[in-house]
Design a protein around this motif. Structure first.
Motif, mmCIF file in Angstrom:
data_model
loop_
_atom_site.group_PDB
_atom_site.id
_atom_site.type_symbol
_atom_site.label_atom_id
_atom_site.label_comp_id
_atom_site.label_asym_id
_atom_site.label_seq_id
_atom_site.Cartn_x
_atom_site.Cartn_y
_atom_site.Cartn_z
ATOM 1 N N ASN A 9 0.830 -1.215 0.000
ATOM 2 C CA ASN A 9 0.000 0.000 0.000
ATOM 3 C C ASN A 9 0.858 1.255 0.000
ATOM 4 O OD1 ASN A 9 -2.545 1.118 -0.224
ATOM 5 N ND2 ASN A 9 -2.779 1.384 1.997
ATOM 6 N N GLY A 10 2.000 1.173 -0.665
ATOM 7 C CA GLY A 10 2.861 2.330 -0.806
ATOM 8 C C GLY A 10 3.746 2.639 0.377
ATOM 9 N N ARG A 11 3.727 1.782 1.403
ATOM 10 C CA ARG A 11 4.499 2.052 2.615
ATOM 11 C C ARG A 11 5.442 0.885 2.907
ATOM 12 N NH1 ARG A 11 -0.771 3.468 4.150
ATOM 13 N NH2 ARG A 11 -0.998 1.496 5.270
ATOM 14 N N PRO A 12 6.600 1.179 3.518
ATOM 15 C CA PRO A 12 7.516 0.095 3.891
ATOM 16 C C PRO A 12 6.927 -0.757 5.007
ATOM 17 C CG PRO A 12 8.337 2.202 4.689
ATOM 18 C CD PRO A 12 7.153 2.506 3.828
ATOM 19 N N VAL A 13 7.147 -2.069 4.902
ATOM 20 C CA VAL A 13 6.622 -3.026 5.871
ATOM 21 C C VAL A 13 7.758 -3.964 6.269
ATOM 22 C CG1 VAL A 13 5.005 -4.944 6.239
ATOM 23 C CG2 VAL A 13 4.286 -2.934 4.936
ATOM 24 N N ASP A 14 7.984 -4.091 7.559
ATOM 25 C CA ASP A 14 8.996 -4.999 8.076
ATOM 26 C C ASP A 14 8.347 -6.300 8.540
ATOM 27 O OD1 ASP A 14 10.992 -3.086 7.636
ATOM 28 O OD2 ASP A 14 10.567 -2.124 9.567
ATOM 29 N N ALA A 15 9.172 -7.259 8.913
ATOM 30 C CA ALA A 15 8.670 -8.554 9.374
ATOM 31 C C ALA A 15 9.383 -8.938 10.666
ATOM 32 C CB ALA A 15 8.885 -9.624 8.306
ATOM 33 N N ARG A 16 8.796 -9.904 11.369
ATOM 34 C CA ARG A 16 9.372 -10.339 12.644
ATOM 35 C C ARG A 16 10.704 -11.047 12.446
ATOM 36 N NH1 ARG A 16 3.866 -11.709 13.497
ATOM 37 N NH2 ARG A 16 4.286 -13.874 12.902
ATOM 38 N N SER A 17 10.882 -11.728 11.315
ATOM 39 C CA SER A 17 12.128 -12.443 11.065
ATOM 40 C C SER A 17 12.691 -12.025 9.719
ATOM 41 C CB SER A 17 11.899 -13.953 11.097
ATOM 42 O OG SER A 17 11.017 -14.347 10.055
ATOM 43 N N THR A 18 13.995 -12.215 9.576
ATOM 44 C CA THR A 18 14.682 -11.849 8.343
ATOM 45 C C THR A 18 15.610 -12.986 7.909
ATOM 46 O OG1 THR A 18 16.500 -10.803 9.549
ATOM 47 C CG2 THR A 18 14.654 -9.380 8.901
ATOM 48 N N PHE A 19 16.106 -12.879 6.693
ATOM 49 C CA PHE A 19 17.121 -13.805 6.206
ATOM 50 C C PHE A 19 18.167 -13.003 5.444
ATOM 51 C CE2 PHE A 19 13.718 -13.586 3.101
ATOM 52 C CZ PHE A 19 14.369 -13.505 1.875
ATOM 53 N N GLU A 20 19.332 -13.593 5.259
ATOM 54 C CA GLU A 20 20.449 -12.907 4.633
ATOM 55 C C GLU A 20 20.402 -13.055 3.116
ATOM 56 O OE1 GLU A 20 23.878 -14.714 6.366
ATOM 57 O OE2 GLU A 20 23.836 -13.401 8.137
ATOM 58 N N SER A 21 20.767 -11.973 2.427
ATOM 59 C CA SER A 21 21.041 -12.048 0.999
ATOM 60 C C SER A 21 22.547 -11.963 0.835
ATOM 61 C CB SER A 21 20.358 -10.908 0.247
ATOM 62 O OG SER A 21 20.574 -11.029 -1.148
ATOM 63 N N LYS A 22 23.120 -12.908 0.081
ATOM 64 C CA LYS A 22 24.569 -13.024 -0.009
ATOM 65 C C LYS A 22 25.074 -12.781 -1.427
ATOM 66 C CE LYS A 22 25.231 -16.212 3.878
ATOM 67 N NZ LYS A 22 26.108 -15.284 4.650
ATOM 68 N N ASN A 23 26.286 -12.271 -1.507
ATOM 69 C CA ASN A 23 26.969 -12.067 -2.773
ATOM 70 C C ASN A 23 27.606 -13.388 -3.200
ATOM 71 O OD1 ASN A 23 28.798 -11.408 -4.842
ATOM 72 N ND2 ASN A 23 29.238 -9.402 -3.960
ATOM 73 N N PRO A 24 27.183 -13.967 -4.346
ATOM 74 C CA PRO A 24 27.727 -15.276 -4.731
ATOM 75 C C PRO A 24 29.189 -15.229 -5.146
ATOM 76 C CG PRO A 24 26.335 -14.414 -6.477
ATOM 77 C CD PRO A 24 26.172 -13.490 -5.312
ATOM 78 N N ALA A 25 29.734 -14.027 -5.357
ATOM 79 C CA ALA A 25 31.134 -13.927 -5.760
ATOM 80 C C ALA A 25 32.094 -14.060 -4.592
ATOM 81 C CB ALA A 25 31.378 -12.595 -6.477
ATOM 82 N N ASN A 26 31.611 -13.784 -3.368
ATOM 83 C CA ASN A 26 32.527 -13.824 -2.222
ATOM 84 C C ASN A 26 31.888 -14.283 -0.919
ATOM 85 O OD1 ASN A 26 31.017 -11.561 -1.439
ATOM 86 N ND2 ASN A 26 32.525 -10.128 -2.269
ATOM 87 N N GLY A 27 30.590 -14.571 -0.946
ATOM 88 C CA GLY A 27 29.909 -15.027 0.263
ATOM 89 C C GLY A 27 29.530 -13.920 1.218
ATOM 90 N N GLU A 28 29.803 -12.661 0.866
ATOM 91 C CA GLU A 28 29.497 -11.528 1.735
ATOM 92 C C GLU A 28 27.985 -11.376 1.915
ATOM 93 O OE1 GLU A 28 29.643 -6.618 1.432
ATOM 94 O OE2 GLU A 28 30.354 -7.880 -0.215
ATOM 95 N N THR A 29 27.570 -11.094 3.151
ATOM 96 C CA THR A 29 26.170 -10.787 3.407
ATOM 97 C C THR A 29 25.898 -9.346 2.991
ATOM 98 O OG1 THR A 29 26.032 -12.358 5.234
ATOM 99 C CG2 THR A 29 24.367 -10.614 5.155
#
Length: 476
Positions: A9-29
């Motif tokens: 609805n046009g607004r940022p929404v957070d969640a109770r839990s999160t997960f990491e997005s990683k760089n496949p070139a070096n494993g960096e989060t």
């Protein structure tokens, strides 16, 4: 560590839990991504349903004007988006060589282009029958709410393929990006929401169950999915519960046939990139290369020379041609298929062993002395390993190309275009290219045959697929 947000609805929404997005070139989060709950997925659909009628009620010209502003926003932020594509997906930032083979900057540009073209299209009423007694017109009405589930290989471009035609037709959208490549999509949607009315474009993020919740929601009027056949089958079964229509693009295992006498030196570079674009992680890449025995060895030598010359590494560095495999699951699949081919007696011409280090780098691999029935040939490897198969008889090559359940794309390579057209008619694929492969265009319908999915995207046919026909019949 930055935590990114969904937009509902046009607004940022957070969640109770999160997960990491990683760089496949070096494993960096790279950042933390919210894992949406079922309640949040339902809220996103509800927001879309609330916003859609007003969006559909706008004139065509008004919606077109808004989408042109979206295209401008994407253009003005192309470098930001391209950087996220490279860091999160892995493809090199820039183009490669004088041909400027597409990288992340191309993908960001394609997001703009695939916004401007659908914005320019018209769907006027069609008079389908008229005589002295009656006049029948077909008008096009939006479906309502589109649930879009995007893949990780071209994460922003394919998301745009799903989002923009849906909006152009007057629908609202809830998109779930791949859990492997969420941040770039969230950033793109954030920018688009600076232009679009609230609720017209919403996101949810998380693993496969989040997409399943969208499919299971009776408030969704169509599902668009690009991904694996196994997931597509699950979506089809779940969507049938509510009779929800789907458009499915389920990958390819595309064959290419090089005819005897083809100018292989002139075609080698094009053939190479048709197989290894985006590290082979493209649905409509060449996955099986059939070469007449008279030219097999010469073409293999040309391709090997190219493969060995392509610099591989972190795509944020200059002069990199090849990035990593995007995720460990796909990396392991490619490794398994090549190892199996080797153990079964195939020849590994180059590559064939994972590179050391933290990144998911697998070298460009050419495999010969292999034929149909081998897992590397029969399964869609979706990575940097190409089986090259000898043939003697063209009818046999066509039969081999048509083996299996996949039917997304195919190609024929020759100096005899007339012969190639005749062969193209016999190939069981949604698209057949002659002397190129995977060359999609925003005005040309694209979709699969057999178990590569159903429905089409792009152009007028793709736009119609996001509407329902509304017949008005007038008695004279």
């Amino acid at each position: 560590m930055r935590t990114f947000s969904n937009f509902v609805n046009g607004r940022p929404v957070d969640a109770r839990s999160t997960f990491e997005s990683k760089n496949p070139a070096n494993g960096e989060t790279l950042g933390l991504v919210p894992h949406s709950t079922r309640e949040q997925a339902d809220a996103a659909v509800a927001a879309a349903r609330e916003a859609q009628p007003a969006w559909a009620a706008r004139s065509d010209a008004d919606r077109q004007a808004v989408l042109i502003k979206v295209a401008d926003k994407l253009r003005d932020n192309a470098e930001l988006l391209a950087t996220w594509i490279t860091r999160e997906q892995g493809k090199p930032l820039g183009g490669v060589g004088p041909e400027q083979v597409p990288g992340a900057r191309f993908e960001a540009w394609a997001c703009e282009a695939w916004t401007r073209v659908p914005a320019s299209l018209e769907l006027p009423p069609e008079v389908v029958f008229e005589d002295e007694t009656r006049r029948d017109e077909v008008h096009r009405k939006p479906l309502g709410v589109i649930a879009a589930i995007a893949p990780w290989n071209w994460p922003l471009m394919i998301a745009i393929w799903q989002i923009v035609p849906s909006l152009r037709a007057g629908n609202a959208v809830v998109i779930k990006p791949s859990e492997y490549t969420s941040i770039g999509t969230l950033e793109m949607v954030r920018l688009m929401n600076e232009v679009l009315p609230p609720g017209v474009l919403n996101t949810v993020t998380g693993a496969g169950e989040v997409g399943a919740w969208l499919v299971d929601n009776p408030g969704v009027n169509k599902v668009m999915f690009t991904g694996s056949g196994a997931t597509g089958a699950k979506i089809t079964a779940a969507a049938s519960k509510h009779l929800t229509p789907t458009t499915l693009e389920l990958g390819g295992n595309d064959p290419a046939i090089v005819l005897p006498g083809a100018p292989i030196k002139a075609m080698a570079m094009n053939l190479f990139w048709s197989a290894f674009l985006n590290q082979g992680q493209t649905c409509a890449c060449i996955k099986r290369l059939y070469v007449h025995e008279s030219q097999h060895d010469a073409l293999v030598a040309e391709l090997a020379q190219l493969a060995l010359a392509m610099p591989m590494g972190d795509g944020m560095q200059p002069d990199i041609a090849m990035g990593p495999v995007q995720n460990r699951m796909q990396f392991d699949k490619v490794s398994r298929l090549v190892d199996r081919a080797r153990s079964d007696g195939a020849t590994i011409v180059c590559g064939g062993e994972p590179m050391p280090g933290p990144g998911l780098f697998y070298p460009l691999t050419l495999v010969t002395d292999i034929t149909d029935g081998a897992p590397l040939v029969d399964e869609e490897q979706f990575g940097p390993a190409l089986p090259i198969i000898r043939y003697r008889d063209i009818d046999d090559a066509i039969a081999r190309a048509n083996r299996g359940d996949a039917g997304l794309g195919a190609s024929v390579w020759t100096s005899d275009v007339k012969q190639a057209k005749a062969i193209a008619q016999r190939l069981e694929a949604g698209s057949v290219w002659i002397n190129h492969h995977g060359a999609v265009h925003p005005m040309v319908p694209f979709g699969g045959a057999k178990r590569s999915g159903w429905g089409v995207e792009f152009g007028i046919e793709g736009l119609k697929a996001l509407t329902r026909p509304h017949v008005i019949s007038v008695k004279k």
